[in-house]
Design an enzyme around this catalytic site. Sequence first.
Site, PDB file in Angstrom:
ATOM      1  CB  ALA A 243       1.406  -4.572  -3.212  1.00  0.00           C
ATOM      2  CE  LYS A 244      -1.643 -11.415  -0.979  1.00  0.00           C
ATOM      3  NZ  LYS A 244      -0.918 -12.077  -2.085  1.00  0.00           N
ATOM      4  NE  ARG A 245       5.472  -3.429  -0.534  1.00  0.00           N
ATOM      5  CZ  ARG A 245       5.377  -3.310  -1.861  1.00  0.00           C
ATOM      6  NH1 ARG A 245       4.706  -2.313  -2.405  1.00  0.00           N
ATOM      7  NH2 ARG A 245       5.967  -4.171  -2.640  1.00  0.00           N
ATOM      8  N   GLY A 247      -1.934  -3.621   3.305  1.00  0.00           N
ATOM      9  CA  GLY A 247      -3.125  -4.148   3.962  1.00  0.00           C
ATOM     10  C   GLY A 247      -3.984  -4.895   2.953  1.00  0.00           C
TER      11      GLY A 247
END
Length: 314
Positions: A243-245, A247
């Site tokens: 996910a976005k966390r 990167g």
Amino acid sequence: RVTRLAPSPTGALHLGNARTFLVNWALARGRNWRIVLRIEDLDTPRNKPGATEQALRDLEWLGIDWDEGPFIQSGDLAHHRAAMVSLAGRGLAYPCELTRAQIEAAASAPQDDPAGGGHELRFPPELRPPIAPRPFDQPSTGWRFVTPDRAVEFDDDFAGAQRYRPMDTIGDFIVWTVRGQPAYQLAVVVDDARQGVTDIVRGDDLLESAARQLLLYEALSLGPLPRYCHLPLVRGADGRRLAKRHGDTRLSRYRELGVAPERMIGLMACWCGILGDRAPLSSEEFRGRLDLATMPRSPITFAPEDDAWLLNQS
Ligand code: GLU
């Protein structure tokens, strides 16, 4: 035989999607399955403008082609409505206007969530109204499926023998949403059946959904039942799904930075047990060398070094 690529335009495709789609495509091309491309745009509030066009470009960049479509799922809901008329008319679905808070209040104990991921709420059986045939006359109310109280078993081509009791984990699940649209489980079953899909390859976050979907195939007398191949998800170093966390792993980012698709496919080949070390590979070579029998069975971990290698910085 027919398979499908079914991206949702709720966000950009990332490295995890690349892995699933490449394996799906390689299996299909290696086994002479037709490929249908279906854009699953029914989660309307989460759709992102431009995501469909971007997904098509990402797939082409990876060398993934298809034989039919893209079909836009929201484009033709007549079959889904007919399925609802059939379920409701036989007492297998009912309208339900209870809110999440009301259902939570009625549920006797909070459900354990061993997977730690979903926040699915089980619909307690006490809330099911008396079973009766009904007209499907409230298309802007949520409708639930009358989940049979039994186990569902199937043999997954990658994950092996599976057994679930949807009645114990989700209970009567939503098949029609308050937005007046088919819910995911119904949409996928109706579309897979009418598009002649026989082989479904996707992430193993949907393993349990397969059991719900098989119940719908049966209730709607649709068939033949598809074969399933559920693949482990790509995760970050913290074990959580990509996910976005972790990167920016959007395919469009690498594409726009000028990364060669062979590098991306090489990383996927490494993740799929085709290559021992990262090295550039063409999609044709990936297709020729993919073997489910030697594909790693554990989750795949994306590391910052993977990103650096894609960007040719290592
Ligand atoms: N559209 C779904 C997704 O992007 C896939 C659903 C399916 O393969 O059944 O996660």
